[in-house]
Design a protein around this motif. Structure first.
Motif, PDB file in Angstrom:
ATOM      1  N   ALA A 199      56.310  20.435  35.424  1.00 36.49           N
ATOM      2  CA  ALA A 199      56.054  21.450  34.390  1.00 36.49           C
ATOM      3  C   ALA A 199      56.630  21.006  33.046  1.00 36.49           C
ATOM      4  N   THR A 200      57.812  20.431  33.067  1.00 34.00           N
ATOM      5  CA  THR A 200      58.431  19.939  31.835  1.00 34.00           C
ATOM      6  C   THR A 200      57.628  18.785  31.253  1.00 34.00           C
ATOM      7  N   LEU A 201      57.160  17.890  32.120  1.00 28.22           N
ATOM      8  CA  LEU A 201      56.347  16.767  31.650  1.00 28.22           C
ATOM      9  C   LEU A 201      55.053  17.245  31.004  1.00 28.22           C
ATOM     10  N   VAL A 202      54.373  18.182  31.641  1.00 26.39           N
ATOM     11  CA  VAL A 202      53.093  18.666  31.120  1.00 26.39           C
ATOM     12  C   VAL A 202      53.295  19.398  29.798  1.00 26.39           C
ATOM     13  N   THR A 203      54.233  20.328  29.759  1.00 26.50           N
ATOM     14  CA  THR A 203      54.423  21.083  28.516  1.00 26.50           C
ATOM     15  C   THR A 203      54.942  20.184  27.395  1.00 26.50           C
ATOM     16  N   GLY A 208      54.182  17.043  27.054  1.00 24.07           N
ATOM     17  CA  GLY A 208      52.996  16.306  26.614  1.00 24.07           C
ATOM     18  C   GLY A 208      52.124  17.137  25.685  1.00 24.07           C
ATOM     19  N   VAL A 209      51.953  18.394  26.017  1.00 28.09           N
ATOM     20  CA  VAL A 209      51.167  19.290  25.160  1.00 28.09           C
ATOM     21  C   VAL A 209      51.844  19.441  23.804  1.00 28.09           C
ATOM     22  N   VAL A 210      53.154  19.637  23.814  1.00 31.24           N
ATOM     23  CA  VAL A 210      53.895  19.776  22.553  1.00 31.24           C
ATOM     24  C   VAL A 210      53.777  18.504  21.725  1.00 31.24           C
ATOM     25  N   LEU A 211      53.886  17.354  22.375  1.00 33.07           N
ATOM     26  CA  LEU A 211      53.764  16.088  21.657  1.00 33.07           C
ATOM     27  C   LEU A 211      52.385  15.948  21.012  1.00 33.07           C
TER      28      LEU A 211
END
Length: 137
Positions: free
Chosen positions: A4-8, A10-13
């Motif tokens: 979940a941290t990786l996905v969010t 990535g979205v923020v980036l």
């Protein structure tokens, strides 16, 4: 790091691409290709700067807090930095929409709300990191 941290993260980036595109809008404003008064130019600059800095700061905070000894509440409250990266720029941009405004509208209230979110997120992250570090000793 959790999925979940990786996905969010990535979205923020990826939002940085949008912020960079916003820089092209700011160049059009500064060069006179987009009509804006001095108040709008100032608020557009501030909104763009806050967006860029706070998104990167929010990602750094998120990475720092992703340690097993950091309390869960620290991770949760640390994400308030990313919320500030939405609220403050939105306040700057939305408060001066329209043709030739002389003062900011009510959307300006998002700026202090975002600043409060930023302060709470940073203080919580700092305390959580200290506690996590002391726990690891």
């Amino acid at each position: 790091m959790s999925s979940a941290t990786l996905v969010t993260s990535g979205v923020v980036l990826l939002t940085v691409v949008g912020i960079a595109y916003g820089g092209t809008f700011l160049l059009r404003v500064v060069n006179g290709a987009f009509p804006a008064n001095e108040l709008q130019r100032s608020y557009f600059r501030a909104g763009h700067a806050h967006a860029g800095v706070l998104v990167i700061l929010g990602l750094v905070v998120r990475l720092l807090l992703d340690q097993p000894t950091v309390p869960d509440w620290g991770r949760l409250l640390g994400d308030l930095v990313l919320l500030a990266a939405i609220l403050m720029p939105a306040g700057f941009f939305l408060s001066v929409v329209g043709r030739n405004p002389s003062t900011p509208n009510r959307w300006r209230l998002l700026i202090p709300v975002g600043a409060t979110s930023l302060v709470i997120g940073l203080v919580a992250a700092g305390v959580a990191l200290i506690l996590g570090g002391l726990t690891a000793v």
